[in-house]
Design an enzyme around this catalytic site. Structure first.
Site, PDB file in Angstrom:
ATOM      1  N   CYS A 108       0.848  -1.333   0.041  1.00 37.28           N
ATOM      2  CA  CYS A 108       0.054  -0.056   0.154  1.00 37.28           C
ATOM      3  C   CYS A 108       1.004   1.265  -0.071  1.00 37.28           C
ATOM      4  CB  CYS A 108      -0.777   0.047   1.331  1.00 37.28           C
ATOM      5  SG  CYS A 108      -2.141   1.515   1.237  1.00 37.28           S
ATOM      6  N   CYS A 207      -6.250  -3.834   6.913  1.00 39.94           N
ATOM      7  CA  CYS A 207      -7.539  -3.105   6.999  1.00 39.94           C
ATOM      8  C   CYS A 207      -8.578  -3.815   6.378  1.00 39.94           C
ATOM      9  CB  CYS A 207      -6.998  -1.935   6.648  1.00 39.94           C
ATOM     10  SG  CYS A 207      -6.605  -1.668   4.647  1.00 39.94           S
TER      11      CYS A 207
END
Length: 373
Positions: A108, A207
């Site tokens: 990410c 997440c």
């Protein structure tokens, strides 16, 4: 007379948590022209937070907006859900399917926060992207940048930033990295600033897997794929519903009915997607003495040829270990001073020279101390 610090146009990535809110506030207080942005990364944002797990919910975007209002900065929401799915979620699933153990936070940072977001920020005329990571960017006399560990080692996050190259570091700002403060003090600062997120719990785990059930998440996308659990001699000890649900070094959840001859626990030693087999064995068989890693990303100039002494970190909250490493045609070759355990292909290895991050690479192969493993 000392020149006044340059006033920068800063894009502050605001997750809706306390760290990114305080980072944005500090950047604004330093006199920079700050704009807040929340990245909408979930295609179904209402499903991503359960208590302190996950992020990227409607709640998070509202919390980020309220923090920006208190700080007094403009605020926007940018939809990067499709890019996040392709570069992070799909990559995560594919890596597990191939028998590797990926780190989605590094991916990410590499593909979203300091690639897609940074590229868009620069195109819009911003000078830097600010985040709430705990790390430090040091500017050398010649103007080049180096990534260093945070002043407070207990909160250091340089491992997950080890994928950043020199260009990205030139436009990165980490306002929390050079101050030695506890998380409680960061929350106290947020409260003093009137930020509603001061008491908000930290997010944990991955997440996009809100309930923390990685195996269940993968099963929904890859389906059941039953196979054998075997020992080092190839004797079948049990069955599994998908080799992707296991990681090297795993002890719990093996569901093996036959105990080891010595009565000691077994651990996952190998995951083979080719024949859908999981191999288990004694803990000492996990000892790794060397590895090769591919796709290196250097935080600055690549090291010169030849072996050099470094320290290495193999997981986000792991300890440093002494190594000798050298660049190769395919990546880097690393030899450990002392054997280490729990090393799996797909993980990232990050090399350090003191506090400086030299770079990172993806583990491809490992050499075990136990012959034949």
């Amino acid at each position: 007379m000392t020149d006044a610090p340059r006033r920068l146009r800063v894009l502050a990535a605001m997750s809706g948590g306390v760290d990114s809110a305080v980072a944005a506030a500090r950047a604004a207080e330093a006199g920079h022209d700050v704009t807040g942005v929340h990245l909408a990364l979930s295609e179904n944002p209402k499903s991503f937070r359960t208590g302190a797990r996950g992020c990227c919910t409607i709640e998070d975007s509202h919390d980020a907006r309220r923090a920006a209002d208190v700080i007094g900065i403009p605020f926007y929401v940018w939809d990067l859900a499709e890019r996040f799915r392709e570069d992070v979620v799909d990559d995560f699933v594919a890596e597990y399917e191939a028998g590797r153990t990926p780190n989605p936070c590094l991916r990410c940072n590499e593909k979203i926060k300091f690639a897609a977001l940074l590229d868009k920020a620069l195109a819009l005329g911003f000078d830097a992207v600010c985040t709430g990571h705990y790390a430090t960017v040091v500017t050398r006399e010649d103007g080049t940048r180096e990534l260093h560990r945070a002043s407070d080692m207990a909160k250091d996050q340089s491992y997950v930033l080890g994928v950043l190259d020199e260009r990205q570091l030139a436009h990165a700002m980490f306002p929390l990295g050079d101050t030695v403060t506890t998380k409680a003090e960061i929350r106290e600062e947020a409260a003093r600033r009137g930020l509603f997120v001061a008491k908000k719990p930290d997010s944990h785990d991955i997440c996009f897997i809100a309930d923390g059930d990685t195996q269940g998440f993968l099963a929904k996308r890859l389906g059941r794929a039953e196979g054998d659990i075997v020992d080092e001699a190839g004797t079948v000890l049990g069955r599994h519903e998908g080799a992707y649900g296991y990681t090297i070094g795993q002890r719990k959840g093996l569901r093996i009915g036959t105990p080891a001859p010595d009565g000691k626990p077994r651990y996952v030693l190998d995951i083979s997607p080719v024949d859908n087999t999981v191999t288990v064995g004694p803990v000492e068989a996990l000892d790794v003495t060397a590895l090769t890693a591919i796709r290196p990303r250097w935080c600055g100039t690549a090291p010169t040829a030849g072996p050099r002494a470094y320290t290495a970190q193999l997981r986000a909250h792991g300890e440093e270990t002494a190594v000798t490493a050298e660049t190769t045609e395919d990546g880097i070759a690393v030899t450990f001073t002392e054997p280490v355990r729990g090393v799996a292909p797909g993980q990232a290895i990050v090399l350090y020279d003191g506090t400086r991050v030299v770079g990172s690479a993806t583990i491809a192969t490992t050499t075990r101390a136990t012959a034949g493993v």
